[in-house]
Write an enzyme that holds these catalytic residues in place. Sequence first.
Site, mmCIF file in Angstrom:
data_model
loop_
_atom_site.group_PDB
_atom_site.id
_atom_site.type_symbol
_atom_site.label_atom_id
_atom_site.label_comp_id
_atom_site.label_asym_id
_atom_site.label_seq_id
_atom_site.Cartn_x
_atom_site.Cartn_y
_atom_site.Cartn_z
ATOM 1 N N SER A 1 0.854 -1.188 0.000
ATOM 2 C CA SER A 1 0.000 0.000 0.000
ATOM 3 C C SER A 1 0.887 1.233 0.000
ATOM 4 O O SER A 1 2.042 1.188 0.452
ATOM 5 C CB SER A 1 -0.893 0.004 1.251
ATOM 6 O OG SER A 1 -1.520 1.264 1.431
ATOM 7 N N TYR B 1 -1.993 -1.235 10.412
ATOM 8 C CA TYR B 1 -2.138 -1.485 8.972
ATOM 9 C C TYR B 1 -0.919 -0.950 8.225
ATOM 10 O O TYR B 1 -0.335 -1.641 7.377
ATOM 11 C CB TYR B 1 -3.415 -0.831 8.457
ATOM 12 C CG TYR B 1 -3.611 -0.970 6.970
ATOM 13 C CD1 TYR B 1 -4.126 -2.149 6.431
ATOM 14 C CD2 TYR B 1 -3.297 0.073 6.097
ATOM 15 C CE1 TYR B 1 -4.301 -2.277 5.063
ATOM 16 C CE2 TYR B 1 -3.472 -0.048 4.727
ATOM 17 C CZ TYR B 1 -3.980 -1.234 4.212
ATOM 18 O OH TYR B 1 -4.154 -1.364 2.859
#
Length: 260
Positions: free
Chosen positions: A146, A159
Amino acid sequence: MARSDTLAPRSVLITGASGGIGAALARAYAGPGCMLVLQGRDQQRLAAVAEACAARGARVLTKVLDLRDRVALVAWLQSVSHAEPLDLVIVNAGVNTSIGADGAGESWAAVEELIAVNVLAAMATVDAVLPAMRARGSGQLALISSLAAYYGLPVTPSYCASKAALKAYGEALRGWLAREGVRVSVVMPGYVESQMCRQMPGPKPFLWSAERASQRIRRGLLRNRARISFPFPLALGTWFLAVLPPTLSERILALLGYRG
């Protein structure tokens, strides 16, 4: 003989194929002569994705599996790898957690589950399929990281940490395996429309559809890109956050609405 970089893969395994990017990637690769091996936790959604891919002419195998069960995961992956060579393995499955709307913080149970899926299961997936690829001197791995791997966002600490780990892991694998004919790419999307994305707090600039993201990923993998990051404005911005002085990056994120 190793498959040429210019040829589309004929056998593709995708984890987390029951929604979002995973489902869109499955549909993007589906076609006559292609075998898809799709894993997901939601049986109903996974069946719907498989049906759509089969309608496009692909041969589809599905596996409903909780990736936190790494013993079962590895056994399944080894069985698949031994049964038929995998041209491409997309390590896509992931979960998210956040500090919450009131900033109360992440629960430890949620953090443990996130690390189990986003990091440990991802690395276990690579470890299980890699021996067969190395033995035949061909194959490709795609690790879905990401843009959050560049700089930790205050709203999603665990995350971001998990995606940073996957980014570093994939980059190291690429350098190690290049001489053995195994290609590795790290995919770094921004915000992509999905249920998980909708549940994430904070602004979501430059939101892409899953279909658009899947096409960008597919093109990048075909070209053996080391890093496939998008959209460009957000990729550039997050990269700058990593190289700017931390105090300045913190102020920018606060101004943009990413507050703890």
